[in-house]
Design an enzyme around this catalytic site. Structure first.
Site, short mmCIF file in Angstrom:
data_model
loop_
_atom_site.label_atom_id
_atom_site.label_comp_id
_atom_site.label_asym_id
_atom_site.label_seq_id
_atom_site.Cartn_x
_atom_site.Cartn_y
_atom_site.Cartn_z
N TRP A 361 13.45 -47.00 79.31
CA TRP A 361 12.14 -46.74 79.23
C TRP A 361 11.71 -45.78 80.53
O TRP A 361 10.51 -45.36 80.46
CB TRP A 361 11.07 -48.14 79.32
CG TRP A 361 11.12 -48.51 80.55
CD1 TRP A 361 12.07 -49.35 81.22
CD2 TRP A 361 9.89 -49.17 81.19
NE1 TRP A 361 11.62 -49.92 82.52
CE2 TRP A 361 10.38 -49.62 82.47
CE3 TRP A 361 8.58 -48.87 81.22
CZ2 TRP A 361 9.35 -50.41 83.45
CZ3 TRP A 361 7.71 -49.41 82.17
CH2 TRP A 361 8.09 -49.89 83.07
N ASP A 362 12.56 -45.79 81.46
CA ASP A 362 12.35 -44.75 82.73
C ASP A 362 11.81 -43.44 82.32
O ASP A 362 11.00 -42.92 82.92
CB ASP A 362 13.85 -44.83 83.69
CG ASP A 362 14.25 -46.13 83.97
OD1 ASP A 362 14.09 -47.19 83.07
OD2 ASP A 362 14.96 -46.14 84.88
N GLU A 488 11.40 -57.78 84.99
CA GLU A 488 12.51 -58.42 84.67
C GLU A 488 12.90 -59.76 85.42
O GLU A 488 13.90 -60.55 84.87
CB GLU A 488 14.03 -57.60 84.58
CG GLU A 488 13.60 -56.17 83.86
CD GLU A 488 14.90 -55.44 83.87
OE1 GLU A 488 15.78 -55.55 84.72
OE2 GLU A 488 14.94 -54.65 82.93
N LYS A 592 9.84 -58.60 89.84
CA LYS A 592 10.78 -57.75 90.38
C LYS A 592 10.22 -56.47 90.69
O LYS A 592 10.59 -55.90 91.54
CB LYS A 592 11.87 -57.84 89.26
CG LYS A 592 13.03 -56.97 89.49
CD LYS A 592 13.98 -56.68 88.53
CE LYS A 592 15.01 -55.80 88.70
NZ LYS A 592 15.85 -55.34 87.50
N GLN A 593 9.22 -55.94 89.75
CA GLN A 593 8.64 -54.75 89.70
C GLN A 593 7.26 -54.79 89.23
O GLN A 593 6.92 -55.76 88.21
CB GLN A 593 9.73 -53.90 89.05
CG GLN A 593 9.67 -54.13 87.34
CD GLN A 593 11.05 -53.64 86.93
OE1 GLN A 593 11.97 -54.12 86.76
NE2 GLN A 593 10.89 -52.29 86.42
C1 BGC Z 1 14.82 -52.21 85.88
C2 BGC Z 1 14.38 -51.53 84.61
C3 BGC Z 1 14.88 -50.27 84.51
C4 BGC Z 1 16.45 -50.18 84.72
C5 BGC Z 1 16.95 -48.58 84.92
C6 BGC Z 1 16.20 -52.14 86.06
O1 BGC Z 1 16.40 -52.64 87.15
O2 BGC Z 1 14.31 -53.53 85.95
O3 BGC Z 1 12.88 -51.52 84.42
O4 BGC Z 1 14.79 -49.75 83.32
O5 BGC Z 1 16.66 -50.84 86.00
O6 BGC Z 1 16.24 -48.10 85.89
#
Ligand code: BGC
Length: 786
Positions: A361-362, A488, A592-593
């Site tokens: 989804w980035d 996550e 996490k984010q």
């Molecule tokens: C992140 C995801 C991201 C992926 C690729 C993961 O560490 O939690 O949101 O899409 O990395 O960058």
């Protein structure tokens, strides 16, 4: 070798003036050149030493098994991994019997420069060989933006202490050995010798290798040709074998009489064409490049980038390092997407093998929103690639018992490749990110052809997914249970606020699109009843709220979970995912984010100002930023709620992530979403820019160190220049019809020749939020220029 902390601070270049072999892999990513179709890591010309050798073609992959300890219905059985294709960068040098290798002899001087305006990587080295011969080697490398199949290298060798015999071997090498696989799940699965020879040949100064992959059955070809300019005794010949082709050039070079060659490279791949057709395609691309010539390629590259910078540049005064970082970020974002032409944009672009070369989804969440203003064609292409994979996404939805289309969490070709479903398939929010990128692109460009050809169908099929994934409960609320949001460190949660709000936008956008384009919606089987059901679901969407704490829980019951014990978590245990079981992370309050905080930005209209301030504060205490996708979003929301200095800290973290290797994994490729996100943080954070339905608003605020921020925006046929200083903002219309916009809530009209200047009100006074112990961002102090 002299160690130095990083790159020189310059507005338009990244310059390294000493070679540190411990940082070689990182610099290979930073110095990678790509055009969206072809990517060359910044490996040294002579091929060794290397950190991670890498040459990539957008969309070119091999299939590998995804083994499971316990089988389960719906698990994807095959993974896809980006292939390190034939390396055409290699140019080896033998100077009077001694191979040029920086690990031997003495490196008297070393410089590599990534020039962001010229779009080339150049290297100048003075080397004293073990037999004490002094030589200067210079090379300039480019991946062409204007001829997407083409790369070229100018290589020059000049002995500085008298005449010397030199032998230069310019090569194409397939199946290069790769470094051993790392344990880090964010790295890539190494494929041993993935390429099988189909054809090879060489004559004169030219050679060609065609290979296929063993399981995915793709064909790729790499070709080279040379123009050589050397002393009178210069001789050259070419030989080719299954996995290597080599043009060998011998000459007696002398001070003032260098040996100089230009190597033209071309690449192509196909899942359909024959070996003969691919051979000819590569041959034709080389012929085209040779015809344009080295100087021609350079000037086309410059012209392409001049146009890009004139539209996309973000100017920052007051922090030279961040000025450089933001341009570096824009450059890599462009490199990731410029000429992808209906292929994926991977999380690392084409700069490294990290995450197996997958897209997530980035791309739709972070990269395309930025490119929509700077390079809209690339956005349409990237979304058309999603469109081309719609059948696979429909199939995936069927196998999950759902309607519409379920796009994969991670993939190269379109099939789901995530073997870990709680943070894979369950992260359904990727579908809303795709839909959002579609509406954003359409709102900004008004590209109706795209809407008819791809946009409407993408919106309809994603809306169908949400409608079938959620349900109306006994009191009529629309619930989306058991999904994973962006954070996550939580999984399979009910009613994740970000997911539900994004699904709400998706459902409404699909209903609007179907009504606007009945000629497209009709054949897809959309009727009034269906659009009404989407609108009902959107209207009834459940957005949980914790009345006791006065904040939004990230998902239902989240705020009731036990808080993570940050005080007992030592700094070396971050990122937590490498030190604690998911089982424990999932049941505690630890983020996490940005997740709820991302909702505050993306779906800002659903929150009051007070909500935003309280929610931001609450989640600051829990967010550890173990993902590079977090800092940029925290920067934006921090600026909006009024923590402008904190926003500056986060902005710096996002922008410097790769230049300073803050996550210690830039070796696997640069983090394209964080880089793009840092540019968005400048626009949406300090510029306070928001776009809704093609209408643009600004709420500019600068941190203390910045004296000026300026950028251009293209929206609906208009080009607007925004210039922000601490006391005021000026909006100038460069092209197009007069535009209405808002500045800190005040409506203003800007027309050509009549710039509008408005004062910037001071931010509200707020108590500074706190972060988990040891996880506050580094305080940004603009450093003195190195
Ligand atoms: C992140 C995801 C991201 C992926 C690729 C993961 O560490 O939690 O949101 O899409 O990395 O960058």
């Amino acid at each position: 070798m002299i160690k130095q902390p990083g790159f020189m601070v310059e507005p338009w270049a990244c310059r390294e003036t000493a070679l540190d072999l411990d940082r070689l892999a990182q610099t290979e990513s930073v110095f990678a050149l790509a055009n969206g179709h072809l990517g060359l890591r910044g490996n040294l010309d002579e091929g060794e030493p290397f950190g991670v050798p890498g040459t990539y073609l957008g969309g070119f992959y091999e299939v590998r098994p995804l083994p499971y300890a316990e089988a389960a219905y719906g698990n994807p059985e095959d993974g896809q991994t980006v292939v390190n294709v034939t390396n055409g960068k290699i140019i080896r040098l033998l100077l009077e019997d001694e191979p040029f290798d920086v690990r031997y002899g003495q490196l008297r001087s070393h410089q590599r420069v990534l020039d962001l305006r010229a779009g080339v990587l150049s290297r100048t080295v003075m080397w004293l060989s073990p037999t004490e011969r002094l030589v200067r080697v210079t090379s300039t490398r480019m991946a062409s933006f204007t001829q997407r199949a083409v790369a070229a290298i100018m290589y020059e060798v000049e002995p500085l202490d008298g005449a010397a015999p030199v032998v230069v071997q310019s090569e194409l090498v397939a199946n290069e050995p790769l470094p051993p696989m790392q344990q880090d799940p964010r790295a890539a699965a190494a494929l041993a010798a993935p390429l099988r020879s189909e054809l090879f040949g060489g004559d004169g100064y030219r050679a060609l290798l065609v290979h296929s992959t063993k399981v995915s059955g793709l064909l790729m070809g790499a070709g080279m040709d040379h123009r050589i300019d050397g002393p009178p005794d210069t001789e050259a010949s070419t030989e080719a074998f299954a996995d290597i082709a080599r043009t060998t050039i011998t000459a007696t070079a002398a001070p003032g009489k260098p040996l100089r060659l230009v190597k033209f490279l071309a690449y192509g791949w196909s899942s359909q064409r024959t070996v003969g057709a691919l051979r000819d395609q590569v041959g034709a691309a080389i012929a085209g490049a040779v015809h344009t010539g080295w100087e021609g390629l350079l000037s086309d590259q410059r012209a392409y980038l001049d146009r890009f910078w004139s539209q996309a540049d973000i100017e920052i005064d007051g922090d030279a390092e961040l000025q450089q970082a933001v341009r570096f970020a824009l450059f890599h974002t462009l490199q990731a997407g410029a000429r992808g032409e209906q292929r994926l944009i991977p999380a690392k672009g084409l700069t490294g093998p990290g995450y197996d070369g997958h897209t997530f989804w980035d791309t739709e969440g972070f990269v395309l929103p930025l490119l929509t203003y700077a390079r809209p064609h690339a956005v349409a292409d990237a979304l058309r690639w999603r469109y081309l994979t719609l059948d696979l996404a429909r199939e995936r939805a069927r196998s999950l018992g759902l309607q519409g289309a379920a796009f994969p969490w991670r993939t190269i070709h379109g099939e789901e490749c995530s073997g870990y479903w709680p943070a894979g398939t369950a992260a359904f929010h990727i579908n809303a990110a795709i839909a959002h990128a579609v509406t954003h692109y359409q709102d900004v460009t008004e590209d109706d052809t795209f809407a008819r050809e791809a946009g409407v169908e993408l919106l309809v099929e994603t809306a169908r997914l949400w409608r079938s994934l959620g349900h109306h409960d006994a009191v009529g609320r629309f619930r989306i249970d058991g999904v994973t949001g962006p954070d996550e460190y939580s999984a399979i949660a009910d009613n994740n606020v970000y997911t539900n709000l994004m699904a709400q936008l998706n459902l409404r956008a699909a209903a609007d699109a179907a009504e606007r384009h009945p000629e497209r919606a009709g054949p897809l089987g959309v009727d009034d009843e269906e659009t009404a059901s989407w609108r009902d679901a959107a209207q009834a969407m459940l957005i949980p709220y914790d009345e006791t704490l006065g904040v939004h829980p990230q998902a239902e019951a989240f705020t009731e979970h036990e808080a993570w014990d940050f005080d007992s978590t030592p700094p070396e245990n971050y990122p937590l995912l490498l030190h604690y079981p998911y089982f424990d992370l999932y049941r505690k309050q630890v983020v996490k984010q940005a997740d709820l905080v991302l909702a505050l930005f993306m779906c800002g209209d659903s929150f009051s100002e007070e909500d935003k301030a309280r929610d931001f504060d609450y989640y600051e205490r829990l967010t550890v930023r173990d993902s590079s996708l977090s800092a940029c979003i925290q920067a934006i929301v921090a600026a909006e709620v009024g923590h402008v200095e904190l926003a500056y800290d986060y902005f710096a973290e996002a922008a410097l992530l790769d230049l300073d290797d803050l996550e210690h994994n830039t070796r696997d490729g640069v983090h394209i979403a964080s880089l793009a996100g840092s540019c968005i943080a400048a626009l949406a954070g300090f510029g306070g820019m928001r776009e809704r339905g093609g209408e643009i608003s600004f709420m500019p605020r600068l941190p203390m160190a910045l004296t000026r921020l300026a950028f251009g925006i293209r929206c609906r046929g208009r080009t607007l220049k925004v210039e922000i200083t601490p006391p005021e903002a000026t909006y100038t219309l460069i092209a197009g019809d007069p535009v209405e916009l808002t500045h800190h809530g005040e409506q203003v009209t800007v027309s050509r020749g009549r710039p509008v200047t408005r004062p910037i009100p001071p931010p509200p006074t707020l108590e500074a939020p706190t972060q988990p112990r040891g996880r506050a961002p580094a305080r940004r102090r603009a450093p003195a220029v190195r």
